[in-house]
Design a protein around this motif. Sequence first.
Motif, short mmCIF file in Angstrom:
data_model
loop_
_atom_site.label_atom_id
_atom_site.label_comp_id
_atom_site.label_asym_id
_atom_site.label_seq_id
_atom_site.Cartn_x
_atom_site.Cartn_y
_atom_site.Cartn_z
N ALA A 289 28.64 15.13 -22.71
CA ALA A 289 28.25 15.53 -24.07
C ALA A 289 29.39 15.39 -25.07
O ALA A 289 29.18 14.87 -26.18
CB ALA A 289 27.71 16.96 -24.06
N PRO A 290 30.63 15.84 -24.77
CA PRO A 290 31.69 15.69 -25.78
C PRO A 290 31.94 14.25 -26.20
O PRO A 290 32.05 13.95 -27.39
CB PRO A 290 32.91 16.30 -25.08
N ALA A 291 32.02 13.34 -25.24
CA ALA A 291 32.27 11.94 -25.57
C ALA A 291 31.12 11.35 -26.39
O ALA A 291 31.35 10.59 -27.35
CB ALA A 291 32.48 11.12 -24.31
N ALA A 292 29.89 11.71 -26.05
CA ALA A 292 28.74 11.21 -26.80
C ALA A 292 28.74 11.77 -28.22
O ALA A 292 28.39 11.07 -29.17
CB ALA A 292 27.44 11.58 -26.08
N PHE A 293 29.14 13.03 -28.37
CA PHE A 293 29.19 13.65 -29.69
C PHE A 293 30.25 12.98 -30.56
O PHE A 293 30.01 12.67 -31.74
CB PHE A 293 29.49 15.14 -29.54
N ILE A 294 31.41 12.73 -30.00
CA ILE A 294 32.47 12.05 -30.75
C ILE A 294 32.02 10.65 -31.14
O ILE A 294 32.26 10.18 -32.26
CB ILE A 294 33.77 12.03 -29.92
N GLY A 295 31.33 9.96 -30.22
CA GLY A 295 30.78 8.64 -30.54
C GLY A 295 29.76 8.70 -31.67
O GLY A 295 29.73 7.81 -32.53
N LEU A 296 28.94 9.74 -31.68
CA LEU A 296 27.96 9.93 -32.75
C LEU A 296 28.65 10.00 -34.11
O LEU A 296 28.20 9.40 -35.09
CB LEU A 296 27.17 11.21 -32.48
N LEU A 297 29.76 10.74 -34.18
CA LEU A 297 30.46 10.90 -35.44
C LEU A 297 31.09 9.59 -35.92
O LEU A 297 31.43 9.46 -37.10
CB LEU A 297 31.54 11.98 -35.30
N HIS A 298 31.25 8.64 -35.00
CA HIS A 298 31.79 7.33 -35.36
C HIS A 298 30.70 6.26 -35.43
O HIS A 298 31.01 5.07 -35.46
CB HIS A 298 32.87 6.92 -34.35
N GLY A 299 29.43 6.67 -35.44
CA GLY A 299 28.34 5.73 -35.61
C GLY A 299 28.02 4.89 -34.41
O GLY A 299 27.39 3.84 -34.53
N GLN A 300 28.40 5.34 -33.20
CA GLN A 300 28.17 4.54 -32.01
C GLN A 300 26.76 4.72 -31.45
O GLN A 300 26.34 3.94 -30.59
CB GLN A 300 29.21 4.90 -30.94
N ASN A 301 26.05 5.73 -31.89
CA ASN A 301 24.67 5.94 -31.42
C ASN A 301 23.71 5.05 -32.19
O ASN A 301 24.03 4.53 -33.26
CB ASN A 301 24.27 7.40 -31.61
N PHE A 302 22.52 4.90 -31.64
CA PHE A 302 21.44 4.18 -32.32
C PHE A 302 20.22 5.07 -32.25
O PHE A 302 19.65 5.27 -31.19
CB PHE A 302 21.19 2.84 -31.63
N GLY A 303 19.82 5.65 -33.38
CA GLY A 303 18.72 6.60 -33.38
C GLY A 303 19.19 7.97 -32.95
O GLY A 303 20.35 8.35 -33.15
N LYS A 304 18.31 8.72 -32.33
CA LYS A 304 18.61 10.10 -31.94
C LYS A 304 19.52 10.14 -30.73
O LYS A 304 19.23 9.52 -29.71
CB LYS A 304 17.28 10.82 -31.62
N GLN A 305 20.63 10.88 -30.83
CA GLN A 305 21.56 11.01 -29.71
C GLN A 305 21.17 12.21 -28.86
O GLN A 305 21.10 13.34 -29.35
CB GLN A 305 23.00 11.18 -30.20
N LEU A 306 20.93 11.97 -27.58
CA LEU A 306 20.52 13.00 -26.65
C LEU A 306 21.39 12.97 -25.40
O LEU A 306 21.96 11.94 -25.05
CB LEU A 306 19.05 12.80 -26.21
N VAL A 307 21.45 14.12 -24.72
CA VAL A 307 22.05 14.20 -23.40
C VAL A 307 20.95 14.62 -22.44
O VAL A 307 20.31 15.67 -22.64
CB VAL A 307 23.21 15.23 -23.34
N ARG A 308 20.71 13.81 -21.42
CA ARG A 308 19.71 14.17 -20.42
C ARG A 308 20.38 15.02 -19.34
O ARG A 308 21.44 14.64 -18.82
CB ARG A 308 19.08 12.93 -19.79
N LEU A 309 19.77 16.14 -19.01
CA LEU A 309 20.41 17.13 -18.15
C LEU A 309 19.76 17.26 -16.78
O LEU A 309 20.19 18.08 -15.97
CB LEU A 309 20.43 18.49 -18.84
N ILE A 310 18.73 16.48 -16.51
CA ILE A 310 18.06 16.56 -15.20
C ILE A 310 18.09 15.18 -14.54
O ILE A 310 18.25 14.16 -15.22
CB ILE A 310 16.62 17.07 -15.30
#
Length: 338
Positions: free
Chosen positions: A317-338
């Motif tokens: 989650a932290p790395a994905a969140f930091i990537g989101l702030l730098h525009g690395q996501n495409f659409g909705k950023q989610l973390v799958r937990l199962i």
Amino acid sequence: MTRNRQILLVARPRGEATADNFRLVETDMPALVAGQVLVRHHYLSLDPYMRGRMNAGESYAEPQALGEVMLGGTVGEIVASRSDRYRVGDRVVGMGGWQEYQIVDGDRAGALRRVDGTAIPLSAHLGAVGMPGVTAWYGLLQLIVPRSGETIVVSAASGAVGSVVGQLARLRGCRVVGIAGGPEKCRAVVEEFGFDACIDHRLHGDTRSLADALAAACPDGVDGHFENVGGRILDAVLRRCNPFARIAICGLIAGYDGQAIPLREAQLILLRRLKLQGFIVSEHLDFWPPALRELGGLVASGRLRHRESIVHGIENAPAAFIGLLHGQNFGKQLVRLI
């Protein structure tokens, strides 16, 4: 006994958020008492607003507490219940935070909301049929109030909010121009989400160049603008606004690391009698039911498209969140937990 993995905020960022601001811990979940339910989270939502809550300064909400689980929206399933209101197997949306499980008081109003995971994918309740979708619906329909034939501009147009704004505006007969970063995102904004045009802001390094691109894409000027970014994007849009244009300010990600965001030509607000309105969607709960009804119907029927970027595991989650702030996501950023 259930083991629960959690991400805590352990230090406030100085400038950009880093992995050192977070810590992964593991705890035992206590036994339920009367009225409580145990929710196993399937998905965690990552959103730009979380960066602002990490700061200690003044904001629209209390700062995220240090040493506590990071806040965030979740969707999951009731796996144990001592509440008369919820049964095992119920699918629910809540603010469960960055963790795999949560114990919730089933009698607390607004703590959980049942959702249907059949006609609408479960993950969409954190995106197009969740807070981002309602944000788009409210800002566009209640603040910009688009009329058929008008031109609407949307920044961060490939994101979870912006992509919905554009599609809703198109359904209401508007010409819609997006602003996004990179050719792949701009292509999807037009071909997948149905915008009339999309400007790649990475090709325009200054306000004048971006304003010229907007002039070409919006030959009749700009009547409404949905702002997610701020900075030179807002400066450029102001130059192209028609008299009495309406601007809904949902986010200012250009300043989430604490830097000031100057407005270079504030006089245009007066000269063109512009209406600028910032808003926080959680302050308008009366509008959530009609918004969710329309959004849910559109997604279920396939008339509203949505994209998701998904990483697996709470530890990511932290790395994905930091990537989101730098525009690395495409659409909705989610973390799958199962």
